[in-house]
Design a protein around this motif. Structure first.
Motif, PDB file in Angstrom:
ATOM      1  N   VAL A  68     -41.470 -39.871   4.977  1.00  0.00           N
ATOM      2  CA  VAL A  68     -41.946 -39.118   6.140  1.00  0.00           C
ATOM      3  C   VAL A  68     -40.989 -37.971   6.465  1.00  0.00           C
ATOM      4  O   VAL A  68     -41.418 -36.836   6.720  1.00  0.00           O
ATOM      5  CB  VAL A  68     -42.114 -40.051   7.359  1.00  0.00           C
ATOM      6  N   VAL A  69     -39.684 -38.260   6.436  1.00  0.00           N
ATOM      7  CA  VAL A  69     -38.694 -37.244   6.792  1.00  0.00           C
ATOM      8  C   VAL A  69     -38.614 -36.145   5.730  1.00  0.00           C
ATOM      9  O   VAL A  69     -38.788 -34.954   6.028  1.00  0.00           O
ATOM     10  CB  VAL A  69     -37.313 -37.890   7.003  1.00  0.00           C
ATOM     11  N   LEU A  70     -38.349 -36.540   4.483  1.00  0.00           N
ATOM     12  CA  LEU A  70     -38.113 -35.548   3.429  1.00  0.00           C
ATOM     13  C   LEU A  70     -39.395 -34.848   2.989  1.00  0.00           C
ATOM     14  O   LEU A  70     -39.417 -33.622   2.827  1.00  0.00           O
ATOM     15  CB  LEU A  70     -37.432 -36.215   2.234  1.00  0.00           C
ATOM     16  N   LEU A 109     -36.515 -30.965  -2.132  1.00  0.00           N
ATOM     17  CA  LEU A 109     -36.774 -32.103  -1.240  1.00  0.00           C
ATOM     18  C   LEU A 109     -37.665 -33.142  -1.917  1.00  0.00           C
ATOM     19  O   LEU A 109     -37.461 -34.349  -1.761  1.00  0.00           O
ATOM     20  CB  LEU A 109     -37.420 -31.606   0.054  1.00  0.00           C
ATOM     21  N   GLY A 110     -38.635 -32.670  -2.668  1.00  0.00           N
ATOM     22  CA  GLY A 110     -39.500 -33.594  -3.393  1.00  0.00           C
ATOM     23  C   GLY A 110     -38.742 -34.370  -4.452  1.00  0.00           C
ATOM     24  O   GLY A 110     -38.931 -35.583  -4.617  1.00  0.00           O
ATOM     25  N   GLN A 111     -37.848 -33.690  -5.150  1.00  0.00           N
ATOM     26  CA  GLN A 111     -37.084 -34.356  -6.210  1.00  0.00           C
ATOM     27  C   GLN A 111     -36.108 -35.374  -5.629  1.00  0.00           C
ATOM     28  O   GLN A 111     -35.938 -36.464  -6.188  1.00  0.00           O
ATOM     29  CB  GLN A 111     -36.328 -33.310  -7.030  1.00  0.00           C
ATOM     30  N   VAL A 112     -35.448 -35.031  -4.518  1.00  0.00           N
ATOM     31  CA  VAL A 112     -34.543 -35.975  -3.862  1.00  0.00           C
ATOM     32  C   VAL A 112     -35.310 -37.211  -3.404  1.00  0.00           C
ATOM     33  O   VAL A 112     -34.838 -38.348  -3.551  1.00  0.00           O
ATOM     34  CB  VAL A 112     -33.837 -35.301  -2.671  1.00  0.00           C
ATOM     35  N   THR A 113     -36.501 -36.993  -2.866  1.00  0.00           N
ATOM     36  CA  THR A 113     -37.336 -38.122  -2.438  1.00  0.00           C
ATOM     37  C   THR A 113     -37.652 -39.048  -3.603  1.00  0.00           C
ATOM     38  O   THR A 113     -37.545 -40.277  -3.480  1.00  0.00           O
ATOM     39  CB  THR A 113     -38.645 -37.620  -1.808  1.00  0.00           C
ATOM     40  N   MET A 114     -38.016 -38.476  -4.738  1.00  0.00           N
ATOM     41  CA  MET A 114     -38.378 -39.299  -5.889  1.00  0.00           C
ATOM     42  C   MET A 114     -37.171 -40.078  -6.416  1.00  0.00           C
ATOM     43  O   MET A 114     -37.303 -41.258  -6.785  1.00  0.00           O
ATOM     44  CB  MET A 114     -38.974 -38.436  -7.001  1.00  0.00           C
ATOM     45  N   SER A 144     -45.520 -42.837  -2.357  1.00  0.00           N
ATOM     46  CA  SER A 144     -44.554 -41.761  -2.153  1.00  0.00           C
ATOM     47  C   SER A 144     -44.453 -40.865  -3.388  1.00  0.00           C
ATOM     48  O   SER A 144     -44.446 -39.630  -3.274  1.00  0.00           O
ATOM     49  CB  SER A 144     -43.183 -42.347  -1.827  1.00  0.00           C
ATOM     50  N   CYS A 145     -44.387 -41.472  -4.579  1.00  0.00           N
ATOM     51  CA  CYS A 145     -44.307 -40.673  -5.812  1.00  0.00           C
ATOM     52  C   CYS A 145     -45.557 -39.822  -6.001  1.00  0.00           C
ATOM     53  O   CYS A 145     -45.477 -38.669  -6.457  1.00  0.00           O
ATOM     54  CB  CYS A 145     -44.101 -41.587  -7.014  1.00  0.00           C
TER      55      CYS A 145
END
Length: 252
Positions: A68-70, A109-114, A144-145
């Motif tokens: 939710v955050v990232l 941000l997407g890559q950090v989330t993954m 999420s992915c």
């Protein structure tokens, strides 16, 4: 004359190198002494017990909160990029740069989330094995992915809309190869500089992690496997880089 200059540079740098080695040895000795004391007072067992409780408590809800955050921030960056692209006249480089900057943050941000998703998925599989919470973690991981991929796809599509020469879909297994092939010389040079910086940073991180794992093994007795895995990653990084240098050198 050139060899003399090289020898002078080596002579100048050698004392600093020796100083660093001596300081590192002294630090290792102090750290080793501290680890011995920590083992005697039962600190490793207390830390291990605390970490087990921590991950059991945090893992079930960590993925949705982080997503939710990232991913919310990534979506916000994408929307800003799309608004800038909507007013782009096809020539203003300043607008183009702002769009690229926002899309770069979107991808980051997407890559950090993954990456965090994969770690938390592993933590859930280990700490919540055989529980319903483990199944929930798997579900959150997949969701999420999937959202990460969709956001990255939209970022790539917007980039391609503004740069028709760009090729590749994020759903294509050869996306990175096609994308790189469609980049111009300036973009390839930028990618090369970024890749070299990443190579140097990762090499330094491997050295630091190696030291932490070696000393940590005395505290937590987790065996040789973590050091072995790190060494494999470090070796792949170094060997692949040097082999690519050899390959590119042959093409000159």
């Amino acid at each position: 004359m050139e060899m003399n200059r090289v020898k002078q540079e080596n002579k100048k740098a050698f004392p600093k190198f020796i100083l660093v080695v001596v300081l590192a040895a002294a630090f290792g000795g102090v750290l080793g002494f501290g680890i011995g004391i920590a083992g005697d007072v039962g600190l490793p067992e207390a830390i291990s017990a605390w970490l087990e409780v921590f991950w059991r408590t945090v893992t079930p809800w960590a993925i949705p909160v982080i997503s939710v955050v990232l991913l919310g921030a990534a979506w916000g960056k994408y929307r800003l990029a799309r608004k800038q692209a909507a007013i782009w006249d096809g020539e203003d480089e300043a607008v183009m740069d702002r769009v690229d900057q926002e899309l770069n943050w979107t991808m980051l941000l997407g890559q950090v989330t993954m990456i965090l998703d994969f770690f938390l998925m592993a933590a859930g599989s280990i700490c919540l094995r055989g529980t319903g919470s483990n199944l929930a973690v798997v579900g959150w991981f997949i969701l999420s992915c999937a959202i990460v991929v969709v956001i990255q796809q939209k970022a790539v599509d917007l980039t391609r809309a503004m740069n028709p020469e760009k090729q590749g879909s994020v759903y294509d297994m050869k996306f990175q190869k096609k994308w790189f092939s469609s980049c111009d010389e300036a973009e390839r040079a930028q990618i090369g500089q970024a890749a070299y910086r990443a190579f140097r940073t990762t090499s330094s991180a491997c050295i630091f992690l190696w030291m932490m794992l070696v000393f940590g093994s005395f505290l937590f007795d987790f065996g040789l496997m973590p050091v072995f895995v790190l060494t494999v990653i470090w070796g792949v990084l170094q060997v692949s880089y040097l082999l690519e240098c050899v390959r590119m050198g042959r093409g000159k």
